[in-house]
Scaffold this motif. Sequence first.
Motif, short mmCIF file in Angstrom:
data_model
loop_
_atom_site.label_atom_id
_atom_site.label_comp_id
_atom_site.label_asym_id
_atom_site.label_seq_id
_atom_site.Cartn_x
_atom_site.Cartn_y
_atom_site.Cartn_z
N ASN A 137 51.59 30.48 45.05
CA ASN A 137 50.70 31.62 45.27
C ASN A 137 49.97 31.50 46.60
O ASN A 137 49.79 32.50 47.30
N ALA A 138 49.54 30.28 46.91
CA ALA A 138 48.83 30.07 48.17
C ALA A 138 49.76 30.41 49.34
O ALA A 138 49.36 31.14 50.26
N GLU A 140 52.34 32.36 49.30
CA GLU A 140 52.60 33.81 49.29
C GLU A 140 51.40 34.60 49.82
O GLU A 140 51.56 35.71 50.33
N ALA A 141 50.21 34.01 49.69
CA ALA A 141 49.01 34.68 50.20
C ALA A 141 48.92 34.55 51.73
O ALA A 141 48.14 35.27 52.37
N ASP A 165 43.59 27.84 50.78
CA ASP A 165 44.45 28.59 51.71
C ASP A 165 43.65 29.58 52.53
O ASP A 165 42.58 30.02 52.10
N GLY A 169 43.29 36.28 50.12
CA GLY A 169 42.10 36.23 49.28
C GLY A 169 42.14 37.19 48.10
O GLY A 169 43.09 37.95 47.92
N MET A 170 41.08 37.13 47.31
CA MET A 170 41.00 37.97 46.11
C MET A 170 39.58 38.49 45.93
O MET A 170 38.62 37.84 46.34
N GLN A 174 39.81 40.54 40.74
CA GLN A 174 41.13 39.90 40.71
C GLN A 174 41.04 38.49 40.13
O GLN A 174 41.90 38.09 39.33
N TYR A 183 49.69 39.80 34.99
CA TYR A 183 48.86 40.35 36.04
C TYR A 183 49.42 39.92 37.39
O TYR A 183 49.44 38.74 37.72
N SER A 184 49.91 40.88 38.15
CA SER A 184 50.49 40.55 39.45
C SER A 184 50.23 41.69 40.42
O SER A 184 50.26 42.86 40.05
N THR A 190 55.86 37.95 38.85
CA THR A 190 56.09 37.88 37.41
C THR A 190 54.75 37.95 36.66
O THR A 190 54.71 38.31 35.49
N GLY A 191 53.66 37.57 37.35
CA GLY A 191 52.37 37.51 36.68
C GLY A 191 52.33 36.44 35.60
O GLY A 191 51.52 36.50 34.68
N LEU A 192 53.21 35.46 35.71
CA LEU A 192 53.24 34.38 34.72
C LEU A 192 52.77 33.04 35.28
O LEU A 192 52.38 32.14 34.55
N GLY A 193 52.81 32.94 36.62
CA GLY A 193 52.54 31.65 37.26
C GLY A 193 51.18 31.06 36.91
O GLY A 193 51.08 29.92 36.45
N THR A 194 50.12 31.85 37.10
CA THR A 194 48.79 31.30 36.82
C THR A 194 48.58 31.10 35.32
O THR A 194 47.95 30.14 34.92
N THR A 218 41.42 31.50 49.75
CA THR A 218 41.15 31.14 48.37
C THR A 218 41.09 29.63 48.22
O THR A 218 41.86 28.92 48.84
P1 ADP Z 1 52.65 36.32 40.61
O1 ADP Z 1 52.56 35.24 41.67
O2 ADP Z 1 54.02 36.44 40.07
O3 ADP Z 1 52.06 37.63 41.07
P2 ADP Z 1 50.65 34.72 39.30
O4 ADP Z 1 50.19 34.61 37.88
O5 ADP Z 1 51.16 33.48 39.94
O6 ADP Z 1 51.74 35.86 39.36
O7 ADP Z 1 49.46 35.30 40.19
C1 ADP Z 1 48.80 36.48 39.77
C2 ADP Z 1 48.11 37.19 40.91
O8 ADP Z 1 46.98 36.45 41.34
C3 ADP Z 1 48.95 37.35 42.17
O9 ADP Z 1 49.79 38.48 42.11
C4 ADP Z 1 47.86 37.50 43.25
O10 ADP Z 1 47.39 38.81 43.31
C5 ADP Z 1 46.73 36.64 42.72
N1 ADP Z 1 46.65 35.31 43.37
C6 ADP Z 1 46.90 34.11 42.81
N2 ADP Z 1 46.69 33.11 43.68
C7 ADP Z 1 46.30 33.66 44.84
C8 ADP Z 1 45.93 33.15 46.13
N3 ADP Z 1 45.95 31.84 46.42
N4 ADP Z 1 45.56 34.05 47.09
C9 ADP Z 1 45.53 35.38 46.82
N5 ADP Z 1 45.88 35.91 45.63
C10 ADP Z 1 46.26 35.08 44.64
#
Ligand code: ADP
Length: 231
Positions: A137-138, A140-141, A165, A169-170, A174, A183-184, A190-194, A218
């Motif tokens: 996620n980091a 991808e951000a 990172d 940000g969020m 969020q 939640y993605s 996928t919204g499954l990672g966290t 973040t």
């Molecule tokens: P996905 O990565 O598939 O979207 P995750 O459950 O991993 O699903 O993350 C959910 C959402 O949280 C992401 O879509 C993003 O909006 C937000 N997010 C998580 N980590 C970060 C981060 N380090 N910086 C910015 N947004 C984040």
Amino acid sequence: MQEEVIKSEKTKIVSDMAASVAHEIRNPLTTVRGFIQLLAADDVDKQKKQFYQRICLEELDRAQLIISDYLSLAKPDPESIEAISVHEEITYLSNLLITYANYNNIQIHKVLPEDQVLQIIGDRYKFRQALINIGKNAIEALRDGGMLEIKVSKKNDHIIINLNDTGIGMTAEQIKRLGTPYYSTKEKGTGLGTMVSFGIIKKMNGKIEITSEPGKGTEYKLIFPSSSESA
Ligand code: ADP
Ligand code: MG
């Protein structure tokens, strides 16, 4: 008694997650099945064939993403609890993320206290998965490049892992939704990672603190009890 309640609650969380992921994977598979049947028809022109094929590949990629966000929990064998070397896992994570961040003008900086042996208790592969999902996620951000710092420190009998990172940000809203299934904000998320990560960390008696600012970045602060075997 108390412990049993907690245990059954944990088992329930894992089985709920398994059911929900199975459901998510079934969708792309059903789509692919349908398009393969269409491909077999005699009167499909080349353009349609290419279109069907593209959808099949996209859907399979999606199933692959879901599985990779979820991988360690889908592992059928019972988890094995051991003392995990934080140095080893953070080195593994940082090497893996470097490959993932390739060519995107992203720097990964790792800070490990070299003079200490730091260990925490848990299932090594699940812990790995938890870090990978947060680390991905980091990365991808960091759409427009930037820096991910992974810092490990020890404070009293706790081990702290910071993932910092300089990405998109969020908002507070969020952050609140983090860890809830599906939640993605990503087109191919996928919204499954966290959800998977938080589940694993909580099971290890870990705590998660998140601070973030849109446009700035973040910070994930993960706090684990230090294993008594640690020096
Ligand atoms: P996905 O990565 O598939 O979207 P995750 O459950 O991993 O699903 O993350 C959910 C959402 O949280 C992401 O879509 C993003 O909006 C937000 N997010 C998580 N980590 C970060 C981060 N380090 N910086 C910015 N947004 C984040
Ligand atoms: Mg993710």
